[in-house]
Write a protein that holds these residues in place. Structure first.
Motif, PDB file in Angstrom:
ATOM      1  N   PHE A 146       0.827  -1.207   0.000  1.00 38.52           N
ATOM      2  CA  PHE A 146       0.000   0.000   0.000  1.00 38.52           C
ATOM      3  C   PHE A 146       0.862   1.258   0.000  1.00 38.52           C
ATOM      4  O   PHE A 146       0.657   2.156  -0.810  1.00 38.52           O
ATOM      5  N   TYR A 147       1.836   1.315   0.884  1.00 38.79           N
ATOM      6  CA  TYR A 147       2.684   2.500   0.970  1.00 38.79           C
ATOM      7  C   TYR A 147       3.708   2.556  -0.169  1.00 38.79           C
ATOM      8  O   TYR A 147       4.067   3.638  -0.626  1.00 38.79           O
ATOM      9  N   SER A 148       4.167   1.407  -0.625  1.00 40.65           N
ATOM     10  CA  SER A 148       5.098   1.372  -1.754  1.00 40.65           C
ATOM     11  C   SER A 148       4.430   1.867  -3.029  1.00 40.65           C
ATOM     12  O   SER A 148       5.082   2.519  -3.849  1.00 40.65           O
ATOM     13  N   ARG A 149       3.158   1.560  -3.186  1.00 45.17           N
ATOM     14  CA  ARG A 149       2.445   1.985  -4.394  1.00 45.17           C
ATOM     15  C   ARG A 149       2.455   3.495  -4.519  1.00 45.17           C
ATOM     16  O   ARG A 149       2.799   4.039  -5.572  1.00 45.17           O
ATOM     17  N   ARG A 150       2.116   4.175  -3.445  1.00 38.05           N
ATOM     18  CA  ARG A 150       2.110   5.641  -3.472  1.00 38.05           C
ATOM     19  C   ARG A 150       3.508   6.183  -3.775  1.00 38.05           C
ATOM     20  O   ARG A 150       3.679   7.085  -4.582  1.00 38.05           O
ATOM     21  N   TRP A 151       4.524   5.599  -3.133  1.00 41.33           N
ATOM     22  CA  TRP A 151       5.896   6.076  -3.317  1.00 41.33           C
ATOM     23  C   TRP A 151       6.389   5.803  -4.737  1.00 41.33           C
ATOM     24  O   TRP A 151       6.932   6.692  -5.389  1.00 41.33           O
ATOM     25  N   PHE A 152       6.213   4.562  -5.210  1.00 39.63           N
ATOM     26  CA  PHE A 152       6.689   4.214  -6.552  1.00 39.63           C
ATOM     27  C   PHE A 152       6.010   5.067  -7.622  1.00 39.63           C
ATOM     28  O   PHE A 152       6.669   5.552  -8.545  1.00 39.63           O
ATOM     29  N   LEU A 153       4.705   5.237  -7.533  1.00 36.40           N
ATOM     30  CA  LEU A 153       4.002   6.011  -8.549  1.00 36.40           C
ATOM     31  C   LEU A 153       4.445   7.467  -8.544  1.00 36.40           C
ATOM     32  O   LEU A 153       4.611   8.072  -9.611  1.00 36.40           O
ATOM     33  N   ALA A 154       4.662   8.028  -7.362  1.00 32.68           N
ATOM     34  CA  ALA A 154       5.149   9.413  -7.287  1.00 32.68           C
ATOM     35  C   ALA A 154       6.546   9.522  -7.899  1.00 32.68           C
ATOM     36  O   ALA A 154       6.848  10.485  -8.622  1.00 32.68           O
ATOM     37  N   GLN A 155       7.405   8.539  -7.633  1.00 33.20           N
ATOM     38  CA  GLN A 155       8.759   8.550  -8.182  1.00 33.20           C
ATOM     39  C   GLN A 155       8.745   8.386  -9.702  1.00 33.20           C
ATOM     40  O   GLN A 155       9.490   9.066 -10.415  1.00 33.20           O
TER      41      GLN A 155
END
Length: 141
Positions: A83-92
């Protein structure tokens, strides 16, 4: 006969992991200079991490209902990580794509590093889940 809830939960978790493991290396064969390829990569990350979030939460719920707290905590942690990786990866990924459009020559290299890092992250998680299968699926007898 193995515990059916555990087998279903593991299969639901392993499906997106194996999909990403098999599909993501294809992006190593194409250039990420093309925006549509970068958007396809973004979509693959998004779908994979969303599926992991849902599968991990479903598995955690199933194991909690069976009062098997060890696997329930492990599945909940995998779900939270996704869940938290998704937000981070997509922002990156979005940032790298925008940098590339702005003319940053190193943006594609940073996007490739992000892609490879995501592949390695998935491979480590996949190996850990596969190694834990004998401990999660309890055979009667």
């Amino acid at each position: 006969m193995p515990d059916s809830i555990a087998v279903v939960a593991l299969v639901l978790l392993l499906l997106p992991m194996f999909y990403f493991f098999l599909a993501s290396p294809a992006f190593l064969l194409v250039t990420l200079d093309i925006r549509s390829v970068g958007l396809l990569l973004r979509g693959m990350f998004s779908g994979y991490l969303l599926a992991m979030t849902i599968a991990g939460a479903a598995g955690a719920l199933a194991f909690t209902l069976e009062v098997r707290l060890g696997p329930a905590i492990a599945f909940a942690l995998l779900s939270a990580l996704a869940f938290y990786s998704r937000r981070w990866f997509l922002a990156q990924i979005d940032a790298r794509l925008d940098e590339k459009e702005a003319g940053d020559a190193n943006a594609v290299r940073r996007l490739r590093r992000l892609h490879v890092g995501g592949m390695l992250n998935n491979a480590v998680q996949l190996a850990a889940v596969v190694a834990c299968i004998p401990y999660i699926v309890v055979m009667p007898g």
